[in-house]
Design a protein around this motif. Structure first.
Motif: not given
Length: 159
Positions: A30, A65, A72
């Motif tokens: 992420q 998210c 995500f």
């Protein structure tokens, strides 16, 4: 010592260790995705200053998210405007990814400036790699969680 006790004595890696590792890897992916998205917007801003309004580019990207399982997604969209009551409002038209890890960019990039198409294609390659890793990590997490349910259910049955 039973064979199960022998395996437990030899093994230092627990199911929780594996789940923690998966979480850590997902967090890393992420963060990597966020760096790429931020870089896209930095380059987009720079290119818009160099080109006329007609060549300013209309493709956007974001990281979305999810609440469950630390997941995500990385999503592309087309930026547009909507006229309503004499006012212009920006809107985002999200592009469906479809099957696989890559977005079909052909129609999305049709009519867009060359500089933007090259940037989107380059980053989509990176994003597809992140999506693939995220998918594999999710499968590992799910498999470990299913394994834990079986083991704990068996312990309750035996114990």
């Amino acid at each position: 010592m039973s064979s199960e006790e022998s395996v437990k004595a030899q093994s230092k890696l627990t199911e929780q260790d594996i789940l923690h590792w998966v979480e850590t890897r997902c967090d890393h992916l992420q963060a990597q995705g966020k760096v790429l998205v931020d870089d896209y917007w930095r380059q987009m801003k720079s290119q818009r200053q160099k080109h006329s309004k007609s060549e300013s580019g209309r493709i956007g990207v974001r990281i979305r998210c999810r609440e469950n399982q630390r997941a995500f997604s990385i999503e592309w969209y087309r930026m547009a405007t909507l006229r309503q009551n004499g006012q212009t409002k920006p809107i985002a038209q999200y592009v469906k990814k479809g099957r696989g890890y890559r977005y079909p960019l052909g129609n999305l990039l049709k009519g867009e400036p060359t500089w933007e198409a090259e940037l989107v294609e380059e980053l989509e390659t990176e994003f597809a790699h992140i999506r693939q890793q995220l998918d594999r990590l999710g499968k590992i997490r799910d498999a470990v969680q299913r394994y834990c349910k079986v083991i704990y259910a068996n312990d309750k049955f035996i114990g």
